[in-house]
Write an enzyme that holds these catalytic residues in place. Structure first.
Site, PDB file in Angstrom:
ATOM      1  N   CYS A   1     109.250  52.528 -21.289  1.00 43.53           N
ATOM      2  CA  CYS A   1     110.207  52.805 -20.226  1.00 43.53           C
ATOM      3  C   CYS A   1     111.357  53.511 -20.908  1.00 43.53           C
ATOM      4  CB  CYS A   1     110.778  51.536 -19.587  1.00 43.53           C
ATOM      5  SG  CYS A   1     109.585  50.591 -18.603  1.00 43.53           S
TER       6      CYS A   1
ATOM      7  N   TYR B   1     103.580  58.772 -31.277  1.00 47.51           N
ATOM      8  CA  TYR B   1     103.402  59.448 -29.997  1.00 47.51           C
ATOM      9  C   TYR B   1     104.603  59.394 -29.066  1.00 47.51           C
ATOM     10  CZ  TYR B   1     101.937  60.124 -25.203  1.00 47.51           C
ATOM     11  OH  TYR B   1     101.859  60.546 -23.914  1.00 47.51           O
TER      12      TYR B   1
ATOM     13  N   ASN C   1     113.358  47.790 -21.213  1.00 47.49           N
ATOM     14  CA  ASN C   1     112.214  48.450 -21.858  1.00 47.49           C
ATOM     15  C   ASN C   1     111.589  47.479 -22.846  1.00 47.49           C
ATOM     16  OD1 ASN C   1     111.911  51.027 -24.432  1.00 47.49           O
ATOM     17  ND2 ASN C   1     110.350  50.221 -23.089  1.00 47.49           N
ATOM     18  N   GLY C   2     110.283  47.277 -22.712  1.00 47.75           N
ATOM     19  CA  GLY C   2     109.571  46.381 -23.643  1.00 47.75           C
ATOM     20  C   GLY C   2     108.783  45.346 -22.873  1.00 47.75           C
TER      21      GLY C   2
ATOM     22  N   CYS D   1      99.068  47.597 -33.518  1.00 45.12           N
ATOM     23  CA  CYS D   1      97.907  48.304 -32.953  1.00 45.12           C
ATOM     24  C   CYS D   1      97.001  48.868 -34.044  1.00 45.12           C
ATOM     25  CB  CYS D   1      98.366  49.390 -31.985  1.00 45.12           C
ATOM     26  SG  CYS D   1      99.411  50.671 -32.732  1.00 45.12           S
TER      27      CYS D   1
ATOM     28  N   SER E   1     102.503  66.608 -27.842  1.00 46.96           N
ATOM     29  CA  SER E   1     102.922  65.583 -28.801  1.00 46.96           C
ATOM     30  C   SER E   1     102.433  65.843 -30.230  1.00 46.96           C
ATOM     31  CB  SER E   1     102.447  64.217 -28.321  1.00 46.96           C
ATOM     32  OG  SER E   1     101.084  64.276 -27.972  1.00 46.96           O
TER      33      SER E   1
ATOM     34  N   GLY F   1     108.204  57.305 -19.144  1.00 48.77           N
ATOM     35  CA  GLY F   1     107.632  56.634 -17.991  1.00 48.77           C
ATOM     36  C   GLY F   1     107.809  57.461 -16.756  1.00 48.77           C
TER      37      GLY F   1
HETATM   38  P1  5GP Z   1      92.748  58.770 -25.187  1.00 52.78           P
HETATM   39  O1  5GP Z   1      92.095  59.711 -24.251  1.00 52.78           O
HETATM   40  O2  5GP Z   1      92.087  58.667 -26.514  1.00 52.78           O
HETATM   41  O3  5GP Z   1      92.940  57.417 -24.538  1.00 52.78           O
HETATM   42  O4  5GP Z   1      94.228  59.270 -25.379  1.00 52.78           O
HETATM   43  C1  5GP Z   1      94.646  59.997 -26.504  1.00 52.78           C
HETATM   44  C2  5GP Z   1      95.595  61.068 -26.076  1.00 52.78           C
HETATM   45  O5  5GP Z   1      96.581  60.498 -25.214  1.00 52.78           O
HETATM   46  C3  5GP Z   1      96.324  61.709 -27.220  1.00 52.78           C
HETATM   47  O6  5GP Z   1      96.322  63.096 -26.988  1.00 52.78           O
HETATM   48  C4  5GP Z   1      97.733  61.174 -27.147  1.00 52.78           C
HETATM   49  O7  5GP Z   1      98.669  62.217 -27.365  1.00 52.78           O
HETATM   50  C5  5GP Z   1      97.866  60.632 -25.764  1.00 52.78           C
HETATM   51  N1  5GP Z   1      98.464  59.290 -25.711  1.00 52.78           N
HETATM   52  C6  5GP Z   1      98.419  58.323 -26.626  1.00 52.78           C
HETATM   53  N2  5GP Z   1      99.087  57.241 -26.206  1.00 52.78           N
HETATM   54  C7  5GP Z   1      99.571  57.518 -25.001  1.00 52.78           C
HETATM   55  C8  5GP Z   1     100.377  56.793 -24.058  1.00 52.78           C
HETATM   56  O8  5GP Z   1     100.780  55.655 -24.261  1.00 52.78           O
HETATM   57  N3  5GP Z   1     100.699  57.446 -22.915  1.00 52.78           N
HETATM   58  C9  5GP Z   1     100.269  58.701 -22.662  1.00 52.78           C
HETATM   59  N4  5GP Z   1     100.633  59.260 -21.529  1.00 52.78           N
HETATM   60  N5  5GP Z   1      99.498  59.408 -23.518  1.00 52.78           N
HETATM   61  C10 5GP Z   1      99.156  58.820 -24.669  1.00 52.78           C
HETATM   62 MG    MG Z   2      98.388  64.202 -26.635  1.00 51.37          MG
END
Ligand code: 5GP
Ligand code: MG
Length: 455
Positions: free
Chosen positions: A2, A242, A103-104, A436, A283, A29
């Protein structure tokens, strides 16, 4: 996750400042957002589902008059995706009303909920509401109440809280989620999840809040208390991998430079004979540029991302997530055709995105596709605010690197080592949460882990 912000700016339009601060935090978010504002007398608020730009317009903002504001943009992990769970929450106590943005994720919510008075009615299903109600039911001044509750709550909480005429910001003793403080104009203050929000509104970055710190900002100035604690610090490593925006700083260094260094480390660990290096936007771009610099290969743009599509990960179900990848990227064919391509991404979580990216690149004519990831495999769920729900969903928990390579259809696959990752951040791994990646959580009781997995 968040995004949260708190504004204390006498003589200024606090809701407007909160709006622009939240705009800079929209990446944290996209499910719902809200702003609460006080003019010293009453607290008004507006919150809705959706993106900030869809929720707020000139008319709504003009109505939110006042010099103290608190804002929230939500990514749901605990509590469902409905408007009663949108924040800021508004609470009433015998010492006055307050608004509250969190947030959290807490890890002892059930235990805390059981201690609330039987007359307390919970409207939302979130841990945030339990935390707010504990403050309502605590005794003493607002500062005393916050400190009392901080001694009881476990897990991750960065919070901004506004009374009618004061702003509070506090952070759990582990410091899991970021929170920083800046000055604004003459005698104003802005608190925000990330420093990028301070830059956006023209506030001057002062410092990060310390883990376990409460800051109180009021007419008389600024006060701060840091809880005496034996807790180990545990900033979320996924903020570096990320979550945080690249232009935000943590520990005196931009996230950009940390990600760039991750790319360089990765190129040292997993070099490959190839023609070009690209990143999965947005990212992974700093990591891709770092990989290219270290390897000496040219950096190209292989995929163009549609700027107006939200993060696909946020989609509530798998079939929407599946479609999202194709909606999001288009290949730059001339850059890819007949090339041996290194494609850098920041993480593989569920394993939905990567196979589609590899396929897109091959369809565009790439001769070889070498996937490089600027984090180690994500093998364990997060209980502290990132939506990595269960072991079942995590590809890294269920398959070896070689099996994953086959599943995603890459010619080769290399994940950054934990040592390389930590080195790139320039931090001591003992002050980070690596849950993780390692399965060791500094502040998640085993009982909560079992319960979370069952639920
Ligand atoms: P996957 O399809 O393996 O679940 O997601 C990996 C991709 O999602 C990566 O390109 C990464 O940049 C992005 N990603 C990783 N963690 C998150 C997250 O918490 N939220 C969002 N929106 N994207 C994420
Ligand atoms: Mg990505």
């Amino acid at each position: 996750m968040c995004g949260i912000t708190g504004i204390y700016a006498p003589g200024h339009d606090a809701a407007r400042l909160a709006f622009f601060a939240l705009y800079a935090l929209q990446h944290r978010g996209q499910e719902s957002a809200g702003i609460a504002v006080s003019d010293g007398g009453t607290i008004k608020s507006h919150r809705e589902m959706g993106l900030l730009s869809a929720i707020f317009d000139e008319e709504i903002l003009s109505d939110l008059t006042g010099y103290i504001a608190c804002g929230h943009t939500r990514y749901s992990t605990s509590g469902s995706s409905i408007v009663v769970n949108a924040q800021p929450l508004l609470e009433t106590t015998e010492i006055g009303d307050f608004s509250f943005a969190h947030n959290g994720n807490l890890t002892n919510t059930d235990e805390l909920r059981d201690t609330l008075a039987p007359t307390t009615i919970l409207q939302a299903s979130s841990d945030s509401e339990v935390l707010a109600k504990l403050i309502v039911e605590a005794e003493g001044s607002m500062m005393e109440r916050i400190v009392t509750v901080m001694h009881r709550a476990r897990g991750a909480y960065s919070v901004v809280l506004c009374t009618r005429d004061e702003l509070y910001a506090f952070r759990d003793p582990w410091g899991v989620r970021p929170l920083c403080l800046g000055t604004y104009g003459d005698g104003g203050y802005v608190a925000a999840s990330e420093s990028c929000a301070l830059a956006t509104v023209g506030a001057k970055f002062e410092r990060e809040l310390a883990p376990g710190e409460v800051v109180r900002i009021h007419k008389g100035g600024v006060e701060s208390i840091v809880m005496a604690t034996t807790e180990r610090k545990a900033l979320c490593m996924f903020e570096y991998i990320y979550f945080a925006r690249p232009d935000s700083t943590l520990n005196g260094k931009t996230i950009y430079m940390a990600r760039y260094a991750m790319g360089r480390e990765l190129a040292k660990e997993y070099p490959v004979e190839a023609d070009v290096v690209m990143a999965v936007p947005d990212s992974a771009i700093p990591g891709g540029i770092g990989y290219a610099a270290e390897s000496g290969l040219p950096y190209i743009e292989g995929l163009i991302k549609n700027r107006y599509i939200g993060r696909t990960f946020i989609s509530p179900d798998q079939s929407m997530r599946d479609r999202g990848v194709q909606l999001k990227f288009n290949p730059v064919v001339e850059n890819l055709k007949d090339q041996r391509v290194v494609v850098v991404d920041d993480s593989i979580v569920r394993g939905t995105t990567t196979p589609r990216i590899v396929q897109l690149l091959r369809d565009a004519g790439a001769q070889e596709v070498h996937v490089r990831v600027t984090s180690p495999p994500i093998k364990h769920p997060c209980y502290l605010g990132v939506d990595m729900a269960t072991y079942d969903e995590l590809i890294g928990a269920n398959y070896s690197v070689e099996e994953i390579r086959k599943k995603i259809g890459a010619d080769t696959l290399g994940y950054l080592s934990l040592e390389g990752l930590v080195r790139a951040t320039g931090r001591d791994e003992k002050e980070m949460c690596l849950g993780c990646l390692t399965g060791t959580y500094p502040n998640v009781p085993a009982a909560h882990r079992n319960r979370a997995l069952v639920g």
